[in-house]
Design a protein around this motif. Sequence first.
Motif, PDB file in Angstrom:
ATOM      1  N   GLY A 194      -4.813 -71.167  20.021  1.00  0.00           N
ATOM      2  CA  GLY A 194      -5.864 -70.792  19.093  1.00  0.00           C
ATOM      3  C   GLY A 194      -6.936 -71.836  18.886  1.00  0.00           C
ATOM      4  N   ILE A 195      -6.813 -72.985  19.562  1.00  0.00           N
ATOM      5  CA  ILE A 195      -7.793 -74.059  19.425  1.00  0.00           C
ATOM      6  C   ILE A 195      -8.688 -74.070  20.664  1.00  0.00           C
ATOM      7  CG2 ILE A 195      -8.143 -76.545  19.123  1.00  0.00           C
ATOM      8  CD1 ILE A 195      -5.339 -76.682  17.919  1.00  0.00           C
ATOM      9  N   LYS A 196     -10.016 -74.065  20.448  1.00  0.00           N
ATOM     10  CA  LYS A 196     -10.969 -74.050  21.565  1.00  0.00           C
ATOM     11  C   LYS A 196     -11.333 -75.487  21.929  1.00  0.00           C
ATOM     12  CE  LYS A 196     -13.919 -70.808  21.681  1.00  0.00           C
ATOM     13  NZ  LYS A 196     -15.047 -69.883  21.403  1.00  0.00           N
ATOM     14  N   PHE A 197     -11.288 -75.798  23.230  1.00  0.00           N
ATOM     15  CA  PHE A 197     -11.614 -77.133  23.731  1.00  0.00           C
ATOM     16  C   PHE A 197     -12.798 -77.044  24.687  1.00  0.00           C
ATOM     17  CE2 PHE A 197      -8.030 -79.550  22.193  1.00  0.00           C
ATOM     18  CZ  PHE A 197      -7.050 -78.585  21.979  1.00  0.00           C
ATOM     19  N   ARG A 198     -13.744 -77.987  24.549  1.00  0.00           N
ATOM     20  CA  ARG A 198     -14.874 -78.114  25.503  1.00  0.00           C
ATOM     21  C   ARG A 198     -14.464 -79.036  26.640  1.00  0.00           C
ATOM     22  NH1 ARG A 198     -20.441 -79.680  23.336  1.00  0.00           N
ATOM     23  NH2 ARG A 198     -21.100 -78.378  25.078  1.00  0.00           N
ATOM     24  N   GLY A 221     -10.830 -75.341  40.156  1.00  0.00           N
ATOM     25  CA  GLY A 221     -11.559 -74.455  41.071  1.00  0.00           C
ATOM     26  C   GLY A 221     -12.438 -75.255  42.013  1.00  0.00           C
ATOM     27  N   ARG A 222     -13.294 -74.515  42.738  1.00  0.00           N
ATOM     28  CA  ARG A 222     -14.155 -75.184  43.722  1.00  0.00           C
ATOM     29  C   ARG A 222     -15.227 -76.010  43.025  1.00  0.00           C
ATOM     30  NH1 ARG A 222     -12.131 -75.493  48.159  1.00  0.00           N
ATOM     31  NH2 ARG A 222     -12.080 -73.258  48.622  1.00  0.00           N
ATOM     32  N   HIS A 223     -15.988 -75.366  42.118  1.00  0.00           N
ATOM     33  CA  HIS A 223     -17.046 -76.081  41.406  1.00  0.00           C
ATOM     34  C   HIS A 223     -17.479 -75.228  40.223  1.00  0.00           C
ATOM     35  CE1 HIS A 223     -20.676 -78.291  40.479  1.00  0.00           C
ATOM     36  NE2 HIS A 223     -20.326 -79.222  41.362  1.00  0.00           N
ATOM     37  N   GLN A 224     -17.639 -75.853  39.053  1.00  0.00           N
ATOM     38  CA  GLN A 224     -18.096 -75.116  37.878  1.00  0.00           C
ATOM     39  C   GLN A 224     -19.553 -74.686  38.067  1.00  0.00           C
ATOM     40  OE1 GLN A 224     -16.475 -78.518  35.601  1.00  0.00           O
ATOM     41  NE2 GLN A 224     -16.116 -77.030  33.970  1.00  0.00           N
ATOM     42  N   THR A 225     -19.917 -73.573  37.430  1.00  0.00           N
ATOM     43  CA  THR A 225     -21.260 -73.020  37.574  1.00  0.00           C
ATOM     44  C   THR A 225     -22.304 -73.946  36.958  1.00  0.00           C
ATOM     45  OG1 THR A 225     -20.353 -70.793  37.448  1.00  0.00           O
ATOM     46  CG2 THR A 225     -22.726 -71.019  37.106  1.00  0.00           C
ATOM     47  N   THR A 226     -23.432 -74.131  37.690  1.00  0.00           N
ATOM     48  CA  THR A 226     -24.578 -74.890  37.185  1.00  0.00           C
ATOM     49  C   THR A 226     -25.842 -74.094  37.443  1.00  0.00           C
ATOM     50  OG1 THR A 226     -24.971 -76.070  39.264  1.00  0.00           O
ATOM     51  CG2 THR A 226     -23.412 -77.061  37.716  1.00  0.00           C
ATOM     52  N   GLY A 227     -26.980 -74.628  37.034  1.00  0.00           N
ATOM     53  CA  GLY A 227     -28.253 -73.941  37.266  1.00  0.00           C
ATOM     54  C   GLY A 227     -28.594 -73.829  38.731  1.00  0.00           C
ATOM     55  N   GLN A 228     -28.020 -74.705  39.598  1.00  0.00           N
ATOM     56  CA  GLN A 228     -28.331 -74.671  41.033  1.00  0.00           C
ATOM     57  C   GLN A 228     -27.317 -73.888  41.830  1.00  0.00           C
ATOM     58  OE1 GLN A 228     -28.724 -77.682  39.275  1.00  0.00           O
ATOM     59  NE2 GLN A 228     -30.876 -77.127  39.158  1.00  0.00           N
ATOM     60  N   SER A 229     -26.184 -73.487  41.217  1.00  0.00           N
ATOM     61  CA  SER A 229     -25.140 -72.796  41.975  1.00  0.00           C
ATOM     62  C   SER A 229     -25.361 -71.314  41.951  1.00  0.00           C
ATOM     63  CB  SER A 229     -23.770 -73.143  41.417  1.00  0.00           C
ATOM     64  OG  SER A 229     -23.686 -72.775  40.056  1.00  0.00           O
ATOM     65  N   THR A 252     -26.126 -76.949  30.476  1.00  0.00           N
ATOM     66  CA  THR A 252     -25.269 -76.186  31.393  1.00  0.00           C
ATOM     67  C   THR A 252     -24.015 -75.705  30.681  1.00  0.00           C
ATOM     68  OG1 THR A 252     -26.093 -77.469  33.273  1.00  0.00           O
ATOM     69  CG2 THR A 252     -24.025 -76.272  33.567  1.00  0.00           C
ATOM     70  N   MET A 253     -23.372 -76.568  29.885  1.00  0.00           N
ATOM     71  CA  MET A 253     -22.141 -76.185  29.190  1.00  0.00           C
ATOM     72  C   MET A 253     -22.401 -75.068  28.177  1.00  0.00           C
ATOM     73  SD  MET A 253     -20.454 -79.962  28.580  1.00  0.00           S
ATOM     74  CE  MET A 253     -19.049 -79.303  27.704  1.00  0.00           C
ATOM     75  N   GLY A 254     -23.561 -75.114  27.541  1.00  0.00           N
ATOM     76  CA  GLY A 254     -23.877 -74.062  26.580  1.00  0.00           C
ATOM     77  C   GLY A 254     -24.186 -72.736  27.242  1.00  0.00           C
ATOM     78  N   LYS A 255     -24.794 -72.785  28.441  1.00  0.00           N
ATOM     79  CA  LYS A 255     -25.199 -71.551  29.129  1.00  0.00           C
ATOM     80  C   LYS A 255     -24.026 -70.871  29.827  1.00  0.00           C
ATOM     81  CE  LYS A 255     -28.727 -69.818  32.269  1.00  0.00           C
ATOM     82  NZ  LYS A 255     -29.897 -70.169  33.122  1.00  0.00           N
ATOM     83  N   TYR A 256     -23.073 -71.665  30.360  1.00  0.00           N
ATOM     84  CA  TYR A 256     -21.949 -71.096  31.122  1.00  0.00           C
ATOM     85  C   TYR A 256     -20.635 -71.463  30.416  1.00  0.00           C
ATOM     86  CZ  TYR A 256     -25.690 -71.000  34.595  1.00  0.00           C
ATOM     87  OH  TYR A 256     -26.882 -70.807  35.253  1.00  0.00           O
ATOM     88  N   ARG A 257     -20.459 -70.920  29.211  1.00  0.00           N
ATOM     89  CA  ARG A 257     -19.325 -71.292  28.373  1.00  0.00           C
ATOM     90  C   ARG A 257     -17.983 -70.957  29.023  1.00  0.00           C
ATOM     91  NH1 ARG A 257     -20.864 -72.466  23.168  1.00  0.00           N
ATOM     92  NH2 ARG A 257     -23.022 -71.931  22.615  1.00  0.00           N
ATOM     93  N   SER A 258     -17.909 -69.867  29.771  1.00  0.00           N
ATOM     94  CA  SER A 258     -16.626 -69.467  30.354  1.00  0.00           C
ATOM     95  C   SER A 258     -16.096 -70.487  31.340  1.00  0.00           C
ATOM     96  CB  SER A 258     -16.764 -68.103  31.040  1.00  0.00           C
ATOM     97  OG  SER A 258     -17.705 -68.177  32.104  1.00  0.00           O
TER      98      SER A 258
END
Length: 595
Positions: free
Chosen positions: A548-552, A587-595, A534-540
Amino acid sequence: MTMSSDRRDYAGYFATMDRQATLDVVRWALQRRPDVSDGCRDNLNEAISTRVPINGFRGEKAPDAPVEVLIIPVSNAARTDGFVANAIFGVWWESQGELRDIVSDALIQYADEHELADEQTKLTPDEMKRHSEAAASVVLENHPEVKRDDARLMAFLVFNQADIHRHEQELEEALTEQAIVDEAMGDGELQLSPEGAELFDSILKQLEGLPADAPDWDAPLIRLMRLMDELRARKLMERDTAATIGERVDAMIDAHIDIFTYFEWDPGERLPNRSGPWKDVVALGDCLDEVDSLISEYIAVREQGKTYSEEVERSPQRMKVQENLLAALENLEHIADVPVQANPDPGDQNDGNLTEGDTPSQTNESAESLETVEEHRRDAENAKANLQETQIKLAETEQSRESVIHERDSLRVENDGLRATLFERSAEVKSLREAVRGSPAVDNADAAPPDFVDVAAVLDFVDGRWPEGLRVVLNSSSDRKLIFDRPNQLYAALEWLATTYRSSKMGDLSVPDFKVSLAEACGWDYVPRQSEVTMGKYRSDYETTDNGIKFRLEPHIGRGVGGGSDQIRVAFAWDAERQLVVVGYVGRHQTTGQS
């Protein structure tokens, strides 16, 4: 809107809709009841109170239940009950005035381009759906802001509404045709085939042979005339139905030849008798309805799921629909293969003895043919019974699954309430301890937080409050204007990240269980990681950038389910180099495969 459920299978169309689309339509209709006419609103309330069981709300009180309580049971009922589906579509139709005008204009253009203006009364249900889908595509080209499901549903309803307005004209034409036939019969000018003339002449000669004073003269003759009228009406209906059935068979084959090819089911070989006559036209029509419905179900599940979890859920559904569709097609073969048997001439019956021109082999072939027809009939009845039993089991399984989901959601709501209570009690204990120690809750250097009114106020207040412990750098998927009814809990959660969580990560404080610690602090839940897929598919949604440092954003905290104003998610990352927490999503809920 007035819709005739006996002329249209609204429940059948409802059942072919995507699950989320049905829930959206039901939610819209339930919420818009105050905005529609009294008749339309009363129809929906009556359908709920008389046909939809609602836990905790009985009879006339059922329509007053909260919308979130009504959505699932009303949606399930609309899939099988035409009255409920009719009432839902009625409110949806009446409250979607702007969309109805857009779709109506598009349908006028579409009908003109495809020469349908004078032929819609002849469209089969399958053709109706196909044209509705095509017309919906025209709407989406000119109005991309319209949802595809909404455009498709409105096109289907507009097509049906046009058909209703033509019903009176059809009745008038039918009555005119009947009057012409009655007039011709009164004048005795009907033209009969040679076989028909011979049959009626034989009956007339037998009646003429009866003496005038025969006791069985008047009553049998009157009864015969009544039976002849009934027989004629029945035969006319069978003739018209047979013509429609033939058109439906051809339309179904043309529309879904790709599906038949995939199942290696050759219509030319499997359905040699596509134009009739058939022995049981009604049974054939029911079988076509079943095949058409199963094809719609198969189309909805035949594509592979976009994610692994989606495919795991869809695969057994696809297998079950395929089994049901193959059984229905086999049933269709048997029913369509049984022709009308010619009535034998009474003069040709010889009690089993051979007559001139007959041979033993011909007699045996006739007997074997009758046995084969009877065997096909029995097979068709068994297949239909098995199919009905399977459908009942599927319906029961779906109902059980929905009950489990509803119970799970109820337990989640109850759990959130218990967490909130725990948070309140923890705050009381903390206040008592501070009172006993005689020390204030916060240092004089940090001013006490105010009573926050919304999420934006909390985010503004904490900006720079803990410069060495917390950074708020929201990504593009966040919502600073999120409507959340407990903003003070959000502040307590961010304070816990900046103090307790940070101190634990630095090794200054021992926290055995982050879940328990956070629940005591604000009543929220702590989730340490997300799905890598899920994290790889919906990176935003799951990444942010600071200096300048990217955090997961792998761990997150939050509360609430169902998308209501009591639901929120806060995703963050630990910056080991700077020894601070980076909050990247609110936010309300991060994007997943079921959302």
